[in-house]
Design a protein around this motif. Structure first.
Motif, PDB file in Angstrom:
ATOM      1  N   UNK A   1     -33.368  22.320   1.478  1.00 17.02           N
ATOM      2  CA  UNK A   1     -33.469  20.855   1.597  1.00 17.02           C
ATOM      3  C   UNK A   1     -34.035  20.239   0.326  1.00 17.02           C
ATOM      4  N   UNK A   2     -35.029  20.906  -0.269  1.00 21.77           N
ATOM      5  CA  UNK A   2     -35.631  20.392  -1.497  1.00 21.77           C
ATOM      6  C   UNK A   2     -34.621  20.373  -2.639  1.00 21.77           C
ATOM      7  N   UNK A   3     -33.820  21.422  -2.758  1.00 23.73           N
ATOM      8  CA  UNK A   3     -32.793  21.475  -3.801  1.00 23.73           C
ATOM      9  C   UNK A   3     -31.815  20.318  -3.627  1.00 23.73           C
ATOM     10  N   UNK A   4     -31.419  20.061  -2.404  1.00 22.93           N
ATOM     11  CA  UNK A   4     -30.493  18.952  -2.123  1.00 22.93           C
ATOM     12  C   UNK A   4     -31.110  17.616  -2.542  1.00 22.93           C
ATOM     13  N   UNK A   5     -32.382  17.418  -2.206  1.00 22.62           N
ATOM     14  CA  UNK A   5     -33.067  16.157  -2.532  1.00 22.62           C
ATOM     15  C   UNK A   5     -33.244  15.974  -4.040  1.00 22.62           C
ATOM     16  N   UNK A   6     -33.611  17.053  -4.728  1.00 24.52           N
ATOM     17  CA  UNK A   6     -33.802  16.953  -6.184  1.00 24.52           C
ATOM     18  C   UNK A   6     -32.464  16.687  -6.870  1.00 24.52           C
ATOM     19  N   UNK A   7     -31.416  17.316  -6.389  1.00 27.75           N
ATOM     20  CA  UNK A   7     -30.091  17.042  -6.944  1.00 27.75           C
ATOM     21  C   UNK A   7     -29.772  15.550  -6.854  1.00 27.75           C
ATOM     22  N   UNK A   8     -30.045  14.962  -5.685  1.00 27.25           N
ATOM     23  CA  UNK A   8     -29.747  13.540  -5.488  1.00 27.25           C
ATOM     24  C   UNK A   8     -30.582  12.676  -6.422  1.00 27.25           C
ATOM     25  N   UNK A   9     -31.842  13.037  -6.608  1.00 35.53           N
ATOM     26  CA  UNK A   9     -32.728  12.285  -7.502  1.00 35.53           C
ATOM     27  C   UNK A   9     -32.216  12.333  -8.939  1.00 35.53           C
ATOM     28  N   UNK A  10     -31.872  13.527  -9.381  1.00 36.23           N
ATOM     29  CA  UNK A  10     -31.376  13.690 -10.750  1.00 36.23           C
ATOM     30  C   UNK A  10     -30.064  12.930 -10.942  1.00 36.23           C
ATOM     31  N   UNK A  11     -29.216  12.969  -9.934  1.00 33.82           N
ATOM     32  CA  UNK A  11     -27.936  12.268 -10.029  1.00 33.82           C
ATOM     33  C   UNK A  11     -28.134  10.752 -10.127  1.00 33.82           C
TER      34      UNK A  11
ATOM     35  N   UNK B   1     -38.616  22.307  -9.150  1.00 36.62           N
ATOM     36  CA  UNK B   1     -37.190  22.615  -9.072  1.00 36.62           C
ATOM     37  C   UNK B   1     -36.933  24.107  -9.232  1.00 36.62           C
ATOM     38  N   UNK B   2     -37.577  24.709 -10.235  1.00 36.52           N
ATOM     39  CA  UNK B   2     -37.338  26.134 -10.479  1.00 36.52           C
ATOM     40  C   UNK B   2     -37.769  26.969  -9.281  1.00 36.52           C
ATOM     41  N   UNK B   3     -38.918  26.645  -8.713  1.00 32.00           N
ATOM     42  CA  UNK B   3     -39.414  27.407  -7.571  1.00 32.00           C
ATOM     43  C   UNK B   3     -38.522  27.274  -6.350  1.00 32.00           C
ATOM     44  N   UNK B   4     -38.143  26.042  -6.028  1.00 31.84           N
ATOM     45  CA  UNK B   4     -37.316  25.823  -4.836  1.00 31.84           C
ATOM     46  C   UNK B   4     -35.894  26.338  -5.047  1.00 31.84           C
ATOM     47  N   UNK B   5     -35.372  26.152  -6.260  1.00 30.35           N
ATOM     48  CA  UNK B   5     -34.029  26.659  -6.555  1.00 30.35           C
ATOM     49  C   UNK B   5     -34.012  28.187  -6.487  1.00 30.35           C
ATOM     50  N   UNK B   6     -35.071  28.812  -6.993  1.00 28.81           N
ATOM     51  CA  UNK B   6     -35.172  30.268  -6.924  1.00 28.81           C
ATOM     52  C   UNK B   6     -35.261  30.747  -5.483  1.00 28.81           C
ATOM     53  N   UNK B   7     -36.059  30.047  -4.683  1.00 24.66           N
ATOM     54  CA  UNK B   7     -36.191  30.412  -3.265  1.00 24.66           C
ATOM     55  C   UNK B   7     -34.844  30.293  -2.558  1.00 24.66           C
ATOM     56  N   UNK B   8     -34.061  29.271  -2.899  1.00 26.71           N
ATOM     57  CA  UNK B   8     -32.736  29.112  -2.306  1.00 26.71           C
ATOM     58  C   UNK B   8     -31.817  30.264  -2.723  1.00 26.71           C
ATOM     59  N   UNK B   9     -31.836  30.589  -4.008  1.00 28.20           N
ATOM     60  CA  UNK B   9     -30.982  31.668  -4.506  1.00 28.20           C
ATOM     61  C   UNK B   9     -31.391  32.999  -3.900  1.00 28.20           C
ATOM     62  N   UNK B  10     -32.693  33.195  -3.693  1.00 26.92           N
ATOM     63  CA  UNK B  10     -33.171  34.434  -3.092  1.00 26.92           C
ATOM     64  C   UNK B  10     -32.658  34.620  -1.665  1.00 26.92           C
TER      65      UNK B  10
END
Length: 286
Positions: free
Chosen positions: A250-260, A275-284
């Motif tokens: 969910x955090x990755x989705x929200x940050x994507x929207x913010x950056x966009x 971003x790095x932490x949440x994106x890494x957790x998603x990829x994991x």
């Protein structure tokens, strides 16, 4: 004259005695040959899987290292220095594991489609420490650094994509195809992690080039996941859907929207480490 009368009694006895034995021996040989071929094929596949698993694990760590490198270089060394140093140690451990498995394997039994790209990756791996030194001294452009990691990773993914060719089993080939699509989707997620990490570290308006690059990575993931689902078993798809959700996703989705939304203005209000932490957790989770 009957066929039997052409032979002496002793010849007939020998024929009657030997033919069944020969038939049994032939039958036994056929079974042994089949079992041996199965054994050889199984050993070959097991060895290929060992290389594939080690390569995949190394890829996962190099993807993290690439993402931290992007943040380090984009911030001109102000961010991610200690994290990058620690990640390099983890990558080194997996590099050593792959080297050990690769060196002990009988590479001649594998198809060139599988082992060829992995061998190329192993050769390019020898340049890793040199590139790292340039990154540490900030004497390499960000784009060149990311390209090195991405090219390296692509070699292993290409080899893994041909894993199905190491077996004549049609089902395994299909599973290997799904696995390849999934790994490539994960790789694009790793590239996105690096690109957005650099964007957030700069905290300035996104250039058209980087915005288009980010979009291609974002939509590319969706395309590859759809291809994965087309080949994967229902149980695998259900597991994917159940697993890939939660706070990090969910955090990755929200940050994507913010950056966009703030692409043209910058000042994103998001810490690169978040971003790095949440994106890494998603990829994991993938």
């Amino acid at each position: 004259m009957s066929v039997a009368k052409k032979f002496t009694l002793i010849q007939q006895i020998v024929i009657i005695s030997v033919l069944p034995i020969l038939a049994i021996l032939f039958f036994a040989y056929s079974i042994i040959e089949r079992e041996f071929n199965t054994y050889t094929s199984t050993n070959k596949l097991q060895s290929a899987l060992e290389i594939s698993f080690a390569a995949t694990t190394l890829v996962h760590e190099l993807q993290k290292e690439r993402g931290l490198t992007a943040g380090f270089l984009a911030s001109k060394g102000a961010r991610f220095k200690s994290e990058l140093e620690e990640q390099r140690k983890v990558s080194n451990a997996e590099r050593d594991t792959l080297k050990a498995i690769y060196s002990k394997s009988n590479l001649s039994v594998f198809t060139n489609e599988f082992i060829g790209p992995i061998t190329e990756g192993m050769k390019q791996l020898e340049n890793l420490d040199g590139v790292r030194a340039q990154i540490t001294s900030q004497s390499i452009p960000l784009g060149d650094a990311l390209k090195f990691y991405t090219t390296q990773i692509a070699k292993y993914l290409k080899g893994n994509g041909a894993l199905g060719g190491e077996s004549s089993d049609a089902m395994l080939s299909s599973v290997a195809g799904a696995f390849s699509y999934f790994l490539n989707a994960k790789e694009l997620a790793g590239q996105e992690r690096a690109v957005v990490n650099g964007i957030l570290a700069r905290n300035t308006p996104i250039s058209q080039e980087w915005f288009m690059k980010w979009n291609s990575l974002y939509f590319g993931q969706d395309t590859l996941i759809q291809s994965f689902m087309a080949l994967a078993k229902k149980e695998t798809i259900d597991l994917y859907k159940v697993t890939l959700k939660g706070p990090a996703v969910d955090s990755v989705t929200n940050i994507r929207e913010t950056v966009r939304k703030k692409a043209q203005s910058g000042e994103f209000g998001v810490q690169p480490s978040q971003w790095f932490g949440d994106s890494t957790a998603r990829i994991d989770l993938m």
